[in-house]
Design an enzyme around this catalytic site. Structure first.
Site, mmCIF file in Angstrom:
data_model
loop_
_atom_site.group_PDB
_atom_site.id
_atom_site.type_symbol
_atom_site.label_atom_id
_atom_site.label_comp_id
_atom_site.label_asym_id
_atom_site.label_seq_id
_atom_site.Cartn_x
_atom_site.Cartn_y
_atom_site.Cartn_z
ATOM 1 N N CYS A 1 0.882 -1.188 0.000
ATOM 2 C CA CYS A 1 0.000 0.000 0.000
ATOM 3 C C CYS A 1 0.907 1.223 0.000
ATOM 4 C CB CYS A 1 -0.919 -0.013 1.218
ATOM 5 S SG CYS A 1 -1.827 -1.555 1.456
ATOM 6 N N ALA A 2 1.476 1.542 -1.157
ATOM 7 C CA ALA A 2 2.649 2.406 -1.219
ATOM 8 C C ALA A 2 2.358 3.901 -1.210
ATOM 9 C CB ALA A 2 3.469 2.063 -2.472
ATOM 10 N N ALA A 3 1.259 4.344 -1.844
ATOM 11 C CA ALA A 3 1.010 5.786 -1.978
ATOM 12 C C ALA A 3 0.820 6.419 -0.592
ATOM 13 C CB ALA A 3 -0.212 6.023 -2.862
ATOM 14 N N ASP B 1 1.927 -1.480 5.120
ATOM 15 C CA ASP B 1 1.439 -0.304 5.852
ATOM 16 C C ASP B 1 -0.027 -0.108 5.452
ATOM 17 O OD1 ASP B 1 1.937 2.016 7.555
ATOM 18 O OD2 ASP B 1 1.672 3.194 5.743
ATOM 19 N N SER C 1 6.377 8.202 0.580
ATOM 20 C CA SER C 1 7.541 8.587 1.390
ATOM 21 C C SER C 1 8.298 7.355 1.894
ATOM 22 C CB SER C 1 7.103 9.459 2.562
ATOM 23 O OG SER C 1 6.082 8.833 3.318
ATOM 24 N N LYS C 2 7.572 6.338 2.339
ATOM 25 C CA LYS C 2 8.233 5.100 2.786
ATOM 26 C C LYS C 2 8.830 4.366 1.591
ATOM 27 C CE LYS C 2 4.868 4.437 6.536
ATOM 28 N NZ LYS C 2 3.866 5.409 6.051
ATOM 29 N N ASP D 1 -5.631 -4.245 -5.871
ATOM 30 C CA ASP D 1 -6.109 -4.389 -4.506
ATOM 31 C C ASP D 1 -5.118 -5.288 -3.775
ATOM 32 O OD1 ASP D 1 -7.339 -5.116 -2.139
ATOM 33 O OD2 ASP D 1 -9.311 -5.446 -3.034
ATOM 34 N N CYS E 1 -1.022 3.842 11.363
ATOM 35 C CA CYS E 1 -0.934 5.111 12.100
ATOM 36 C C CYS E 1 -2.154 5.227 13.011
ATOM 37 C CB CYS E 1 -0.824 6.296 11.146
ATOM 38 S SG CYS E 1 -2.061 6.351 9.843
#
Length: 754
Positions: free
Chosen positions: A192-194, A280, A197-198, A249, A333
């Site tokens: 889940c990259a967008a 994440d 920053s990570k 997905d 988060c």
């Protein structure tokens, strides 16, 4: 661009400031007053967000996520705005020089100002981040923009972020990629990259050895088609050829096939397994209340339970794609244990000892944190707390499920080692809230070992989509392991709305050059290219039009060419060459600045080594019509260009910076008959000038001085108008006085005449 492929039209009226608010207002300290706190704003219904929520406080007090005496401190921290933080891109050769610039110029200005009695906050180094490359400034972003002392640092961060040399990133967000410990040979998946920053940190880790290309790669995936393009923008700044972006997905991420080097059968593929995976997951985000205060009003205790299912499925799919011996990070988060420890505990029980939590606290020295919870409570929307499944009323049992509760105390709970997870709480070091867990795959999971018949008829039934994405009964026979039969089948997918099975905009094809393509000898002879031409691709449907050529590693090429119909690739490759027709060059392609950092290690010709003065002249000149004359360059550089014909060149400056560190600056230029220019965007010009110690005042604007000049000018105009008005009044009085004298003379003359 949205998932349906249609463009979304931006409503310009949203960006306009309502006239009823009048001019912006500032307090006695020069701070901009929030419109919600003004009389005009109140009339328009603007109300400041109340950063309170009784259910929130009661729910987390019951969780005991921190000692009772610290709980009020945590709530107070959550009610404050989030401080700013940033990091320097780590795999660049000039990262150390850029760090020296920041310390020696911007931070030094703060410390000098502070020594003179000025009030300023000096950025603090995050000691747990490697090589002193990350900093936190304990003031908000609003304060940085509003206070003059910070304006240079603000301008610096904006310019350097645009050119990819720094990243403004929340402090706690930097942690998950660090604990993964990525090496250049690892195959890495970011599920889940967008917004990216990570992902940037993972790319940096792959390229930690600048002398050679990584043999590993990074697949960055996101389910949101529009956010994938945001991710593309972030990744392009880092110029990595070992990176590709996909749009799926994450909970039903398709298998990725690559050639099987161990198979005697030519052309046989196998399922690629990853060595490191970052998971994440989407979450309620109540750890981000400091930067998203609207969560205070929207939060309710049941939000976490709503997301538990998708979080678990994403983690499970990630574990299926993980190589035995590989590691996966699960992070959120959110502070809610339903999204954190409950997901981990459920997964550990289902994997039956094949997954194990890893200690991560030791890998982050200096980071203050709390241990993972072993006991927690759940709640419904109204805030009613439940300690066990038996307490849950029937009308809540669809939302609150048995597997969300903590395992009963005893040996089973102790074996889970949930205390190895870490929680970062807002009051501990003035950050947001975060949860991180690192798991290692010791063996194939129970459902991966099941024979095909059992899976088809029983517990973990799944199907592999065919070429069109529709579920079928087929099963691959790759990826076997001595410890059991690993089928790694994909979860069933919904029937696609279009024939291709892909949502959103249909990307142009990725067409790699053939080994006999005439472009190969052209680039090799002119630039001394040492890379195989087969590693370059074009993105045009018309194969005869190769306007731009992009470079990828062999590992990325294998994925692109073997998964055309199964994997939706949004972007890959770093721009290496751009067509330059009718420019007087013997070669039809010039080096692209977008890929200069990756390409210059792989060419031997067309390299120039200017002096600092030469570099400064070229970087300061941005007039396309009047580039610097060769005659204005140093004798050393003129000699290098004597026998060089017109065309693209690499400009490489090697020296020590003013702080004594080794410095290497690489940019692209063009050598003409009588001139030489730098092909560098404005924001990057500023960056390179800073590194070589050049003058950047031409590019920096002090909005505070400009405002003062405008106010002074306006004051002068007003004073002049007042002077002019005074002069006019004086003239009127003189005229009146003169007019009275004339009348008196006339009266005297009339008397005399009489």
């Amino acid at each position: 661009m949205g998932g349906n492929g249609k463009r979304k039209h931006y409503n310009k009226s949203r960006s306009k400031r309502p006239r009823q608010l009048g001019a912006k207002k500032y307090d006695e300290n020069g701070q901009l007053i929030d419109d919600r706190n003004t009389e005009a704003g109140a009339k328009l219904g603007y109300k400041d967000i109340v950063r309170e929520n009784k259910n929130f406080e009661e729910f987390y007090k019951a969780q005991h996520i921190c000692p009772d005496e610290e709980f009020n401190d945590m709530i107070k921290a959550l009610q404050l705005d989030l401080p700013a933080s940033f990091r320097i891109t780590g795999f660049r050769s000039h990262a150390k020089s850029l760090l020296n610039v920041i310390k020696g110029e911007y931070f030094k200005e703060f410390t000098d100002f502070q020594a003179k009695g000025g009030k300023v906050v000096v950025p603090t180094c995050l000691e747990w981040y490697p090589d002193q490359l990350a900093y936190q400034l304990n003031v908000t972003r609003k304060d940085i923009r509003r206070e003059e002392i910070y304006f240079k640092l603000h301008n610096f961060l904006v310019a350097e972020t645009e050119s990819g040399n720094t990243t403004r990133q929340e402090t706690v967000s930097m942690i998950p990629p660090l604990v993964l410990d990525v090496k250049p040979h690892h195959k890495v998946l970011d599920m889940c990259a967008a917004p990216g920053s990570k992902t940037g940190q993972l790319i940096e880790a792959l390229h930690q050895d600048e002398s050679t290309l990584p043999t590993g790669l990074l697949v960055a995936n996101d389910a949101d088609n529009a956010r994938c393009y945001m991710l593309t923008h972030q990744a392009k700044r880092l110029q990595s050829p070992a990176f590709l972006i996909t749009n799926h997905d994450a909970s039903i991420m398709p298998n990725i096939y690559v050639p099987d080097p161990d198979s005697a059968e030519q052309g046989k593929n196998k399922v690629m397994k990853f060595d490191r995976i970052l998971c994440d997951v989407p979450c309620t985000g109540d750890g981000t209340m400091r930067k998203n205060p609207d969560i205070w009003t929207k939060w309710n205790p049941s939000n976490g339970a709503n997301l538990h299912g998708i979080q678990f499925r994403i983690l499970k799919r990630g574990i299926e794609l993980l190589e035995v011996g590989g590691r996966i990070v699960y992070s959120t988060c959110s502070l809610n244990p339903t999204e954190d420890e409950a997901v981990i505990a459920r997964m550990l029980k289902e994997t039956a000892g094949t997954m194990e939590l890893v200690h991560i606290a030791d890998s982050l020295p200096g980071l203050k944190h709390a241990q993972g919870l072993s006991n927690w409570v759940l709640a419904d929307k109204k805030g009613t707390l439940f300690k066990s499944w038996e307490e849950v009323p029937e009308d809540c049992q669809n939302l609150v499920r048995p597997y969300m509760f903590p395992p009963p105390p005893g040996q089973e709970t102790d074996n889970l080692h949930l205390d190895r997870c870490i929680r970062i709480l807002p009051h501990q070091q003035n950050t947001g809230g975060f949860f991180v867990a690192l798991l290692e795959k010791k063996a194939l999971c129970p459902w991966e070992k099941q024979p095909k018949k059992d899976r088809a008829n029983g517990k973990e039934k799944s199907a592999t989509p065919d070429a069109n994405g529709e579920a079928s009964a087929t099963d691959d026979t790759n990826g076997t392991n001595k410890e059991g039969e690993d089928k790694t089948e994909e979860p069933p997918k919904k029937k696609p709305k279009n024939v291709s099975g892909f949502r959103g905009f249909r990307e142009d094809p990725y067409i790699y050059l053939k080994s006999d393509d005439p472009i190969g000898p052209e680039l090799t002879n002119y630039y001394g290219l040492k890379l195989p031409v087969e590693l370059f691709l074009s993105r045009c449907k018309d194969e005869s039009k190769k306007n731009n050529l992009y470079f990828t590693t062999k590992a990325v090429k294998d994925i692109v060419e073997n998964n055309t119909e199964k994997v939706k690739v949004i972007n890959t490759g770093v721009k290496a060459w751009t067509k330059c027709e009718n420019k007087g060059s013997e070669c039809g392609y010039r080096i692209a600045q977008e890929g200069v950092l990756m390409m210059l290690n792989h060419i031997t010709e067309r390299k120039l080594y200017p002096t600092k003065q030469d570099m400064e002249i070229m970087l300061l000149n941005s007039d396309f019509e009047s580039p610097p004359e060769i005659a204005s360059m140093s004798a050393e550089l003129r000699k290098q260009m004597e026998n060089m014909n017109t065309g693209s060149v690499a400009l490489i400056y090697c020296d020590k910076d003013k702080f004594g560190s080794e410095l290497k600056v690489e940019i692209v230029g063009w050598k003409g008959n009588k001139s030489v220019r730098a092909y560098v965007p404005k924001n990057e010009r500023v960056h390179y000038l800073r590194l070589i110690g050049g003058d950047v005042t031409k590019f920096e604007k002090n909005k505070f001085e400009e405002k003062k000049m405008r106010e002074d000018a306006a004051g002068s105009e007003q004073l002049q108008e007042e002077d002019n008005a005074g002069a006019e009044q004086k003239d009127d009085k003189v005229e009146e006085s003169n007019g009275g004298d004339d009348d008196a003379k006339k009266d005297t003359q009339q008397v005399d005449n009489n």
